[in-house]
Write an enzyme that holds these catalytic residues in place. Structure first.
Site, PDB file in Angstrom:
ATOM      1  N   GLU A 274       1.837  61.885  11.940  1.00  0.00           N
ATOM      2  CA  GLU A 274       1.179  63.077  12.497  1.00  0.00           C
ATOM      3  C   GLU A 274       2.005  63.640  13.653  1.00  0.00           C
ATOM      4  O   GLU A 274       1.497  63.915  14.741  1.00  0.00           O
ATOM      5  CB  GLU A 274      -0.232  62.726  12.971  1.00  0.00           C
ATOM      6  CG  GLU A 274      -1.087  62.079  11.894  1.00  0.00           C
ATOM      7  CD  GLU A 274      -2.454  61.637  12.365  1.00  0.00           C
ATOM      8  OE1 GLU A 274      -3.397  61.662  11.556  1.00  0.00           O
ATOM      9  OE2 GLU A 274      -2.589  61.279  13.548  1.00  0.00           O
TER      10      GLU A 274
ATOM     11  N   CYS B  22     -11.826  62.492  13.885  1.00  0.00           N
ATOM     12  CA  CYS B  22     -11.592  62.930  15.263  1.00  0.00           C
ATOM     13  C   CYS B  22     -11.718  64.441  15.414  1.00  0.00           C
ATOM     14  O   CYS B  22     -12.125  64.932  16.477  1.00  0.00           O
ATOM     15  CB  CYS B  22     -10.223  62.460  15.740  1.00  0.00           C
ATOM     16  SG  CYS B  22      -8.863  62.904  14.633  1.00  0.00           S
TER      17      CYS B  22
END
Length: 652
Positions: free
Chosen positions: A319, A415
């Site tokens: 990421e 998240c």
């Protein structure tokens, strides 16, 4: 910049129809929906178990921990979102649910102040043994932010006392002492949270602890290596090889001290969370070295590694950032949380130095990637925000495993949804910045705010239909004169802003992206700011190989895209006519209230392409035909079913 102070959200009222609609959606739909998801009551969605983990840790239920090692943070972010919504409008039922959740969290807290359900339930003997991988300080940071927000919003101290006890425990465990751990988090978050806690309590322990975590980072001998040896070379994450998160120290921005870092590297969310904390610390401490590091890393990120949508983190592997000018569109990772963190970093840079570039980036991220992360119904979410999508390839090509052509109900790693909710709930924190003698208007969002001015107060009312209309009206509604300065941002996308003060045109003399108006303000004084919004063709730096020969359309802060629902399949075959005039039209259906762009272009005419050979020699180029193209705001894409999408288009 002079010393800044927080805008009290009790003295700020949102009036903007566009953003009030989003805040109503958060209050009435998003928060109830996410509460159901956190309690595993959304059919066919990924289970969360987050609330149940707290029940088990509190001894109120029996069972095993389930979810990510950082599952607690979803509850903390949801609570923070609730806090900001309660600050805007009382809601007895929502507050009652939040208070009950806070009592559950307090019951799960250990006698020494420790609070983390994974280690309490599953691995109590492993507390504080794997900072590089296991997110204990990250979860603590989100809970601290929730405690501060709930206190500021409601005045209630129950959660604040819980997080102060947690922070005090962390302060005993970590530090330079011989019996303390000399470590810092693998996933930054605690740094910015401790700065918020310091602001709320004025307790210098929290300031010192934040400084310790920042300054200890990347020093030698490397703490991640030491703790890896101490725990017998075991590792938690194996997805990229044994102990990869320990070995790849740049991934968590721990490869060298922050003062020596030159480029944006590693996990994008970690990077911006860390730098948000560093910027806050630099401002409070007047630390020039930290300020220069923040500015240097900001410049690399925004000038060489940021997408046109205000998204960061180009690759799915980790990421993470890749390298300068490497900005692929169809495989882009560009996590929603990363753009939220970018806004948090930008806000703190604005508080440190009044430079409109920070607000420009903050606005770009908000109106494009952040809004794109949630469907218009408030119940579906993007974790990944690509700039080009071809559903047929996604289903078959594993390079796109992270890309979804439609928003999802929930995620195993969830998240982003509560992060979007807390950002939209706290939007008032981003609109204005204030110093003792100046109110900076960073975002043009209809609102009314009251701030100290001279020996009294100044109330400013901001109205308009931004970002769809180019006129912003700012009116003083205070009953007593107040000497003060208003600083209005002049967006970088706007070629020729105009201002009228009390009916008289005034010359704009920009200073670092703001126009300053200093006077004794009286009831009824007004400024009309006109920000022309022509449709503009945007071209990438030629070093961005993915976009060479292509353009994107932007109007005001909004980036536009082509979608299959309007233009048919095979969007790669479309070209924009070089000299076309653009026309604006009202959106229809789910796009009602938005403005779409119509333009002339052309497309491949060959309808029998599927019958042609894969490759041909010396043949004629494909025949093309003129046609109309329709572009919609990027944040609205994927609200009308699955289909292709792209931002960058070839220019004829």
């Amino acid at each position: 910049m002079k010393k800044t102070s927080e805008i009290d959200l009790h003295h700020l009222q949102l009036t903007d129809p566009f953003w009030l609609g989003y805040q109503r959606l958060v209050r009435d739909v998003v928060l109830p929906y996410q509460w159901e998801a956190l309690n595993d009551r959304v059919a066919d969605a990924e289970p969360s178990h987050a609330i149940e983990n707290f029940r088990i840790a509190a001894g109120r239920s029996q069972g095993e921990f389930y979810g990510m090692v950082f599952q607690d943070s979803d509850v903390a972010k949801w609570l923070e979102a609730v806090a900001w919504m309660l600050c805007q409008q009382p809601d007895a039922q929502l507050e009652h649910t939040a208070d009950e959740t806070i009592e559950l969290i307090a019951a799960a807290q250990q006698p020494d102040g420790y609070l983390n359900t994974y280690f309490t339930v599953k691995a109590p003997e492993q507390r504080w043994t794997n900072l590089a991988e296991c997110h204990e300080l990250y979860c603590a940071g989100h809970m601290i932010e929730a405690g501060v927000a709930y206190y500021r919003a409601t005045g209630k101290t129950r959660l604040l006392k819980v997080v102060c006890s947690l922070a005090d425990h962390i302060n005993r465990v970590f530090g330079p002492g011989p019996q303390q751990l000399h470590g810092y988090p693998g996933h930054p978050e605690i740094e910015l949270a401790l700065m918020e806690l310091y602001d709320a309590t004025a307790n210098t322990r929290y300031l010192s602890l934040a400084r310790y975590f920042v300054e200890q980072r990347g020093t030698e001998p490397h703490f991640y290596d030491l703790e890896y040896e101490r725990r017998g070379r075991t590792s938690y994450w194996q997805n990229y090889g044994t102990a990869w998160m320990v070995k790849d120290k740049a991934y968590s921005q721990a490869h060298k001290p922050i003062a020596l870092q030159e480029t944006a590297v590693g996990h994008a969310v970690r990077f911006v969370y860390l730098l948000a904390g560093v910027a806050h610390l630099a401002r409070i401490g007047g630390d020039e070295e930290k300020r220069r590091a923040c500015r240097r890393l900001w410049d690399n990120m925004t000038r060489r590694q940021m997408y046109i949508t205000g998204a960061i983190g180009a690759q799915s592997h980790g990421e993470a950032f890749t390298s300068d000018y490497d900005l692929p569109n169809d495989t882009a990772y560009t996590e929603s949380c990363a753009s939220i963190g970018l806004m948090m970093f930008a806000r703190r840079m604005l508080q440190m130095e009044a430079d409109g570039q920070y607000a420009d980036v903050m606005e770009r991220a908000l109106y494009n990637t952040v809004l794109a992360g949630m469907a218009l119904d408030g119940k579906h979410f993007f974790y990944v925000n690509p700039l080009e999508v071809h559903p047929g390839a996604i289903k078959c090509n594993h390079i796109y495993d992270h890309v979804k052509p439609e928003r999802q109900q929930w995620f195993g790693c969830a998240c982003c949804p509560p992060n979007i909710a807390r950002l939209l709930g706290s939007l008032g924190n981003y609109i204005y910045t204030q110093t003792e003698d100046t109110l900076f208007v960073n975002l043009y969002i209809g609102s009314e705010v009251t701030v100290p001015a001279g020996n009294g107060f100044l109330t400013l009312r901001q109205t308009g239909n931004y970002p769809w209309d180019n006129t912003v009206d700012l009116t003083v509604t205070s009953q007593s004169p107040a000497e003060h300065t208003l600083a209005l941002r002049l967006p970088g996308w706007c070629p020729a802003p105009e201002a009228v003060l009390n009916g008289e045109p005034v010359e704009i003399r920009p200073r670092q992206g703001y126009a300053y108006f200093t006077r004794t303000w009286e009831e009824g004084d007004s400024i009309r700011l006109t920000l022309p919004m022509p449709v503009r063709r945007v071209r990438s730096n030629p070093l961005v190989r993915q976009n060479l020969g292509k353009v994107a359309l932007q109007r005001g802060p909004l980036v536009y895209c082509l979608e299959q629902a309007d233009n048919g399949a095979n969007l790669h075959q479309l070209r924009l006519a070089a000299g076309t005039d653009f026309s604006l039209a009202p959106g229809q259906g789910v796009l009602a209230g938005k403005i779409v762009i119509q333009a002339t272009g052309d497309s491949v005419q060959d309808t029998d392409a599927g019958q042609q050979p894969l490759y041909g020699y010396d043949g004629e180029p494909p025949r093309r035909r003129s046609r109309q193209l329709l572009f919609i705001p990027y944040f609205c894409w994927a609200n009308r079913g699955e289909g292709e999408m792209r931002i960058w288009i070839e220019e004829a």
